[in-house]
Write a protein that holds these residues in place. Sequence first.
Motif, PDB file in Angstrom:
ATOM      1  N   VAL A  80       0.768  -1.102  -0.123  1.00 16.26           N
ATOM      2  CA  VAL A  80       0.032  -0.039   0.001  1.00 16.26           C
ATOM      3  C   VAL A  80       0.743   1.264   0.147  1.00 16.26           C
ATOM      4  N   SER A  81       1.972   1.363   0.702  1.00 12.00           N
ATOM      5  CA  SER A  81       2.997   2.386   0.817  1.00 12.00           C
ATOM      6  C   SER A  81       3.500   2.660  -0.530  1.00 12.00           C
ATOM      7  N   VAL A  82       3.423   1.830  -1.718  1.00  6.89           N
ATOM      8  CA  VAL A  82       4.009   2.342  -3.067  1.00  6.89           C
ATOM      9  C   VAL A  82       2.915   3.245  -3.616  1.00  6.89           C
ATOM     10  N   GLN A 106       7.794   3.240  -9.290  1.00  9.31           N
ATOM     11  CA  GLN A 106       6.618   2.765  -8.619  1.00  9.31           C
ATOM     12  C   GLN A 106       5.769   1.419  -9.187  1.00  9.31           C
ATOM     13  N   MET A 107       5.898   1.551 -10.770  1.00  8.35           N
ATOM     14  CA  MET A 107       5.297   0.357 -11.356  1.00  8.35           C
ATOM     15  C   MET A 107       6.218  -0.828 -11.013  1.00  8.35           C
ATOM     16  N   CYS A 108       7.411  -0.812 -10.867  1.00  8.39           N
ATOM     17  CA  CYS A 108       8.306  -1.876 -10.415  1.00  8.39           C
ATOM     18  C   CYS A 108       8.017  -2.679  -9.334  1.00  8.39           C
ATOM     19  N   LEU A 113       5.560  -6.584  -5.555  1.00  7.89           N
ATOM     20  CA  LEU A 113       5.137  -7.071  -4.262  1.00  7.89           C
ATOM     21  C   LEU A 113       3.596  -7.510  -4.336  1.00  7.89           C
ATOM     22  N   ALA A 114       3.140  -7.272  -5.694  1.00 10.85           N
ATOM     23  CA  ALA A 114       1.790  -7.884  -6.200  1.00 10.85           C
ATOM     24  C   ALA A 114       2.121  -9.318  -6.393  1.00 10.85           C
ATOM     25  N   ALA A 115       3.222  -9.679  -7.171  1.00 11.44           N
ATOM     26  CA  ALA A 115       3.505 -10.957  -7.219  1.00 11.44           C
ATOM     27  C   ALA A 115       3.729 -11.942  -5.981  1.00 11.44           C
ATOM     28  N   THR A 116       4.419 -11.051  -4.891  1.00 13.45           N
ATOM     29  CA  THR A 116       4.682 -11.354  -3.948  1.00 13.45           C
ATOM     30  C   THR A 116       3.458 -12.076  -2.946  1.00 13.45           C
ATOM     31  N   ASP A 117       2.349 -11.198  -3.040  1.00 15.01           N
ATOM     32  CA  ASP A 117       0.969 -11.291  -2.428  1.00 15.01           C
ATOM     33  C   ASP A 117       0.500 -12.458  -3.025  1.00 15.01           C
ATOM     34  N   SER A 118       0.471 -12.626  -4.374  1.00 11.47           N
ATOM     35  CA  SER A 118       0.140 -13.851  -5.062  1.00 11.47           C
ATOM     36  C   SER A 118       0.562 -15.225  -4.555  1.00 11.47           C
ATOM     37  N   ILE A 119       2.011 -15.239  -4.470  1.00 14.19           N
ATOM     38  CA  ILE A 119       2.702 -16.395  -3.986  1.00 14.19           C
ATOM     39  C   ILE A 119       2.403 -16.905  -2.714  1.00 14.19           C
TER      40      ILE A 119
END
Length: 314
Positions: A80-82, A106-108, A113-119
């Motif tokens: 969220v802080s991104v 920001q995109m990177c 972090l979204a990928a980390t969330d998923s895994i």
Amino acid sequence: MKHTDIKEEDNTSSETQFLLLGFSDLPNLQGFLFGTFSIMYLIILIGNGFIILITRIDPALHKPMYFFLSNFSFLEICYVSVTLPRILYSIWTQDRSISLLACATQMCFFLMLAATDSILLAVMSYDRYVAICNPLHYPLVMNPTKCTKLAVGSWLGGMPFQLGQTCQIFSLHFCNSNQIDHFFCDIPPLLKLACGDTSVNELYIYVVMILLAAIPFLLILTSYSKIIATILRLPTAEGRAKAFSTCSSHLVVVVLFFGSASITYLMPKSTHSAISDKLLSLFYTILTPMFNPMIYSLRNKDVIVALRRLLLRT
């Protein structure tokens, strides 16, 4: 608001600065939006921070499930802080300009972090699968070393793909406009600004979504189909209710995150609209991280008992 002129040379240009339009189409609601997003950010920081704290200080929560939940809460704060501080800054100052480098950064980080969330959600479902379907082997299978490796793998697993995706997006020429009709630098609104053929980029998005979203989601579905089958075979209604309450909170988070993110990234570029992109993005960037602490704490008896112990101690 600062505007950057668009230079055109042979119908192509490389922007050095973008404008994040965000919610600029709601001029009378800027104060309300700033207050709302500020409260949401505080709820996310306090809620997820509380989970990290209580899983650290209460010995009863020193279990693999809560180790992963603590990781997940820390991830949500980073995730969220991104985006949210940048949203608050833009609303407060009305300066919506963002440099190419800041936009790419920001995109990177957002994608990684979204990928980390998923895994990590897939790892958490595997933990529940072992705990419910193979309870006798649980301490051996989910030992501290393996838990650490799974957590580290979750944080690093999607990094190469998302770094590559960011580089690919920002190697495009942006000649249509320098105005990003979104509240952060995301792939769909940036692809709209790109000139030329972006079919390769869209194909890469689908490949990454399959690897980092579809496969983890299928693993989660597989784990929970076996979990539900095992729960239904439990002899007592009390045992079934306890097992379901533990797993249902995780399933709610999974549906909210994967549902909104999949619609956003798997829709063809031609079918995207700025309003739908913003609304869906609000779900997986802000609302889901805000509700996660409530879902995991209010539906988890161990966390509630640990909270009572903490309050009685203080």
